[in-house]
Design a protein around this motif. Structure first.
Motif, short mmCIF file in Angstrom:
data_model
loop_
_atom_site.label_atom_id
_atom_site.label_comp_id
_atom_site.label_asym_id
_atom_site.label_seq_id
_atom_site.Cartn_x
_atom_site.Cartn_y
_atom_site.Cartn_z
N CYS A 90 -13.93 41.51 -52.23
CA CYS A 90 -12.97 40.45 -52.80
C CYS A 90 -12.06 40.18 -51.78
O CYS A 90 -11.02 39.17 -52.07
N ALA A 91 -13.16 39.90 -50.61
CA ALA A 91 -12.35 39.42 -49.36
C ALA A 91 -11.44 39.72 -49.06
O ALA A 91 -10.55 39.32 -48.44
N MET A 92 -10.65 41.33 -49.10
CA MET A 92 -9.62 41.59 -49.44
C MET A 92 -9.77 42.30 -46.87
O MET A 92 -10.61 42.27 -46.97
N PRO A 93 -8.59 42.78 -46.70
CA PRO A 93 -8.92 43.20 -44.81
C PRO A 93 -9.88 43.96 -45.12
O PRO A 93 -9.79 44.96 -46.13
N VAL A 94 -10.54 44.07 -44.21
CA VAL A 94 -11.25 45.52 -43.73
C VAL A 94 -11.22 45.61 -41.92
O VAL A 94 -10.53 44.79 -41.64
N GLY A 95 -11.20 46.91 -41.83
CA GLY A 95 -11.99 46.83 -40.05
C GLY A 95 -12.31 47.81 -40.02
O GLY A 95 -13.56 48.79 -40.33
N THR A 96 -12.76 47.93 -38.33
CA THR A 96 -13.46 48.29 -37.56
C THR A 96 -12.57 49.83 -36.77
O THR A 96 -11.32 49.51 -36.35
N ILE A 97 -12.23 51.01 -36.99
CA ILE A 97 -11.97 52.11 -36.08
C ILE A 97 -12.57 52.87 -35.16
O ILE A 97 -13.38 53.38 -35.31
N PHE A 98 -11.73 53.25 -34.15
CA PHE A 98 -12.79 53.90 -33.32
C PHE A 98 -11.49 54.91 -31.80
O PHE A 98 -10.51 54.56 -32.32
N THR A 99 -12.43 56.39 -32.01
CA THR A 99 -12.09 56.31 -30.98
C THR A 99 -12.75 56.73 -29.72
O THR A 99 -13.80 57.16 -30.15
N VAL A 100 -12.35 57.37 -28.22
CA VAL A 100 -12.94 57.45 -27.48
C VAL A 100 -12.50 59.12 -26.94
O VAL A 100 -11.58 58.92 -26.53
N LEU A 101 -13.63 59.75 -26.69
CA LEU A 101 -13.36 61.33 -26.10
C LEU A 101 -13.48 61.79 -24.71
O LEU A 101 -14.78 60.62 -24.89
N ARG A 102 -13.31 62.15 -24.69
CA ARG A 102 -14.60 62.80 -23.81
C ARG A 102 -15.27 64.21 -23.33
O ARG A 102 -15.36 64.40 -24.46
N TYR A 111 -12.49 60.13 -37.99
CA TYR A 111 -12.50 58.37 -37.96
C TYR A 111 -11.34 57.72 -38.12
O TYR A 111 -11.53 56.75 -37.49
N GLU A 112 -10.49 58.31 -39.03
CA GLU A 112 -9.78 57.47 -39.53
C GLU A 112 -8.49 58.27 -38.84
O GLU A 112 -7.68 57.89 -38.70
N ALA A 113 -8.10 59.63 -39.14
CA ALA A 113 -7.35 60.61 -39.33
C ALA A 113 -6.49 60.49 -37.85
O ALA A 113 -5.89 59.38 -37.88
N ASN A 114 -7.16 60.23 -36.81
CA ASN A 114 -6.70 60.70 -35.78
C ASN A 114 -6.74 59.91 -34.70
O ASN A 114 -5.07 59.72 -33.76
N PRO A 115 -6.93 58.41 -34.73
CA PRO A 115 -7.61 57.10 -34.17
C PRO A 115 -5.85 56.71 -34.38
O PRO A 115 -4.92 56.67 -34.09
#
Ligand code: AHG
Ligand code: MN
Ligand code: MN
Length: 339
Positions: free
Chosen positions: A134-146, A280-284
């Protein structure tokens, strides 16, 4: 509204995300540049995914892929494409030890211990992908850990509490392509200038408004929420709140970051841990909201203090402006939520 509207807007020089990260690294003597290589790979992946998302209605990339991921959810074609793009962009960066994706059962081990991988990158390749047709907004979520080379298992390596994140961010494919990043000293925002092909710094040190009368929640589930959440929503309605919910967490949280208010995905009777993936979602997103001066809670506990028990663990979340999160916590306590 913000306390000082647009106080953080960058009006001076043109700064690309790569230049910005290199400048940040210079403040840390001894920094090797490895970290900036990771952020530049993520920004490259963001540009490649943005291009796919923009052309999604013209190419045969819409709709279901025909498979389910490890969590039993139907995969969209673009979930799989976005996952492959990130794997390709990050795969040859020598400082990356492990990659873990919401779409994959196990982390991908690239190099361990003596091979030099200093960091692990975890990501949700395409958040909100059920909205893509439906052409609604989407995204990529990322986090970097040691990467701790003394920990043997790949799952154990990445199951770290959110407070130990080195960096986190997202790329939002909305009416503009936006990248938001924190490395633990505030939140910066970049916009993809398609004409020059770079993410350019537009806001430095973004602060979430202290309060805004907006909530963002799938209210169709409200009858299944614990009493404290229901009472908060009842009181919000009685005191003139407005509601905004897209169903792409990355877009709903981005809106909450800039405009204030509360985003939440509470526990329900059918999903007692809610739906949002912790790693993948909550923490970042919790890291970003806190770095912008907001709060992020899972029940009565600070989200970033929780230690994940498994890779694809889900947790309830409530994050946003301090006044709204405090109000929700008071309601949860009053109605019997246990810490
Ligand atoms: P994903 O597309 O990565 O599976 O994530 C979707 C998530 C999250 O982005 C959003 O907040 C939530 O699902 C929406 O769930 P409901 O449809 O239950 O509201
Ligand atoms: Mn998601
Ligand atoms: Mn996803």
């Amino acid at each position: 509204m913000q306390d000082r509207p647009h106080a953080d807007v960058v009006r001076d020089n043109l700064t690309s995300i790569q230049a910005h990260i290199l400048q940040e690294e210079r403040r840390h003597p001894g920094a090797s540049g490895d970290f900036s290589m990771i952020i530049s790979a993520i920004s490259l992946a963001g540009k490649a995914i943005a291009a796919k998302v923009r052309r999604a209605n013209l190419e045969d990339v819409l709709g279901a892929f025909g498979t389910t991921n490890v969590q039993g959810e139907g995969q969209q074609k673009l979930d799989v494409i976005a996952n492959e793009i990130i794997m390709k962009c990050l795969g040859d960066r020598v400082s990356v030890a492990l990659l873990a994706s919401e779409e994959d059962e196990e982390p991908t081990i690239l190099r361990r211990g003596g091979e030099g991988g200093k960091y692990c990158v975890l990501f949700d390749p395409l958040d909100g992908s059920s909205n893509i047709d439906c052409a609604m907004p989407v995204g990529t979520i990322f986090t970097v850990l040691r990467n701790d080379p003394t920990i043997k298992g790949s799952v154990e390596t990445v199951c770290q509490a959110g407070r130990d994140q080195v960096a986190a961010g997202y790329v939002l494919y909305g009416s503009a392509t936006i990248m938001v990043l924190t490395t633990g000293s505030g939140v910066d925002m970049f916009v993809l200038d398609h004409s020059v092909g770079s993410f350019l710094l537009v806001r430095r040190g973004v602060r979430i408004p202290k309060s805004a009368k907006t909530y963002s929640v799938n209210e169709a589930n409200a009858l299944q929420f614990p009493a404290g959440y229901r009472r908060f929503l009842d009181e919000a309605k009685a005191s003139g709140y407005s509601s905004r919910y897209i169903g792409s967490m990355v877009a709903d949280v981005h809106r909450t970051l800039l405009a204030g208010g509360l985003f939440m995905y509470p526990p329900t009777t059918s999903k007692p841990d809610g739906k949002i993936r912790m790693l993948y979602e909550a923490n970042p997103l919790a890291f970003i909201i806190e770095q912008a001066g907001g709060m992020a809670y899972s029940g009565l506990k600070r989200t970033l203090d929780l230690k994940p028990a498994e890779l694809h663990q889900r947790i309830p979340v409530a994050m946003g402006s301090p006044e709204q999160v405090d109000g929700l916590l008071a309601s949860l306590r009053e109605h019997g939520e246990q810490a």
